[in-house]
Enzyme design. Structure first.
Site, mmCIF file in Angstrom:
data_model
loop_
_atom_site.group_PDB
_atom_site.id
_atom_site.type_symbol
_atom_site.label_atom_id
_atom_site.label_comp_id
_atom_site.label_asym_id
_atom_site.label_seq_id
_atom_site.Cartn_x
_atom_site.Cartn_y
_atom_site.Cartn_z
ATOM 1 N N SER A 59 0.961 -1.043 -0.289
ATOM 2 C CA SER A 59 -0.052 -0.118 0.099
ATOM 3 C C SER A 59 0.669 1.388 0.268
ATOM 4 C CB SER A 59 -1.052 0.505 1.176
ATOM 5 O OG SER A 59 -1.266 1.362 1.282
ATOM 6 N N TYR B 225 -2.102 -0.222 10.369
ATOM 7 C CA TYR B 225 -2.388 -0.923 8.508
ATOM 8 C C TYR B 225 -1.145 -0.535 8.234
ATOM 9 C CZ TYR B 225 -3.893 -1.114 3.557
ATOM 10 O OH TYR B 225 -4.133 -1.540 2.456
#
Length: 335
Positions: free
Chosen positions: A127, A152
């Site tokens: 990501s 995350y």
């Protein structure tokens, strides 16, 4: 090829599965159908290809090692794409445990299964959030990413480190793809494009964080899928120019690669909203609010490494992408 894809009821996974099936690959899909967002959307995506003769679906959780190992033993995949993960930056502030289970335990199970199954290539979703507090733009895979600002992001960085270990120890070719703000038809309802479309359609005000000063490298779903397929077909190789005195975070002496997949065209959030308003034919009030914890002000992908190695970079303009997304949204929300 026999390709195992995790997260096939998800946004990117469903789009990828359709493309792989269309070109003649056999696909085994693995998804736990969790209720992080409306499971009906996941079922609707899955219905687009679930009855394809080349497709097998397994409802299972990545954190269940037995289920993962069973899938590998039954299907014997040649290549694997791991897209299943607990997604979302803001939710990681409320439910960190979900990220540990899915993104760390689950990814560990995938690595082990790939190692023992003799898989030719593992491609996995990382990501843009791994760049965290970095302010040097554009973000390049050669940059150090040691300051994540959400759990995350930390789990995604951990995935890259775990993958490198398996590439180094067991010669497993791995490629990590850092996705930059993916949007388009069948997108996630917790992400800004869908939230904005819902609010604009209903004439409700939009919350705009960082007082509208955010910019995001919005990347259209078809471009992401094309990038995944190009890298999947191009197993990671050891970097012949690797220098342990000056290590490059994006490559290694092991068969390991990390790439950005982004549009290389950051768009101001207010501009994105304006395009959505034009496509939907109405304007709404914008409530300018401070930045939220875990968010980063700007994202911008340097995609030169991807272009160099697989000859590809995303190219869908924000205008075309938003128009296609809104056309789909109108049809989907009319049902």
């Amino acid at each position: 090829m026999r390709i195992l894809v995790t997260g096939t009821a998800g946004f990117v996974g469903a789009a990828l599965a359709q493309r792989l099936l269309a070109r003649g690959d056999e696909v085994w899909g693995l998804d736990n159908h969790n209720n992080y967002y409306d499971p009906a959307l996941k079922e609707a995506r899955l219905a687009l290809f679930a009855d394809h003769p080349g497709y097998t679906h397994q409802r299972a959780d990545l954190a269940d090692a037995g289920a993962v190992n069973q899938a590998f033993a039954t299907f014997r995949p040649e290549r694997v794409v791991n897209l299943a993960a607990q997604a979302g930056v803001r939710y990681s502030l409320q439910n960190p445990q979900a990220y540990i289970q899915s993104n760390l335990v689950g990814f560990g199970n995938i690595l082990e299964a790939c190692r023992h199954g003799g898989v030719q290539h593992l491609v996995y979703a990382s990501s843009s959030s791994v760049y965290g507090a970095n302010r040097k733009l554009p973000f390049a895979v050669e940059d150090a990413v040691d300051h994540p600002v959400s759990l995350y992001a930390a789990t995604k960085k951990a995935n890259e480190l775990m993958a490198h270990t398996y590439s180094h120890l067991y010669g497993l070719p791995t490629t990590g793809l850092r996705f930059f703000t993916v949007y388009g038809p069948w997108g996630r309802p917790d992400m800004s494009p869908m939230l904005f479309a819902d609010r604009i359609s209903r004439g409700e005000p939009i919350d705009v964080f960082n007082f509208g000063n955010h910019s995001r490298d919005f990347t259209y779903i078809d471009d992401i899928v094309e990038g995944v397929i190009r890298t999947l077909d191009h197993p990671a190789q050891p970097d012949p120019s690797d220098d342990p005195m000056q290590p490059n975070p994006g490559t290694s002496a092991a068969p390991y690669r990390v790439y950005n997949i982004g549009n290389d065209q950051p768009v101001q959030l207010l501009r994105f909203i304006e395009l959505m308003e034009q496509a939907l034919g109405r304007t709404v009030e914008k409530r300018l609010l401070p930045m939220q914890p875990g968010d980063v002000p700007d994202t911008w992908a340097d995609v030169s490494a991807l272009r160099r190695d697989v000859g590809y970079a995303p190219s869908t303009s924000i205008e075309d992408g938003v128009a296609r997304f809104v056309a789909w949204y109108r049809e989907y929300s009319a049902h």
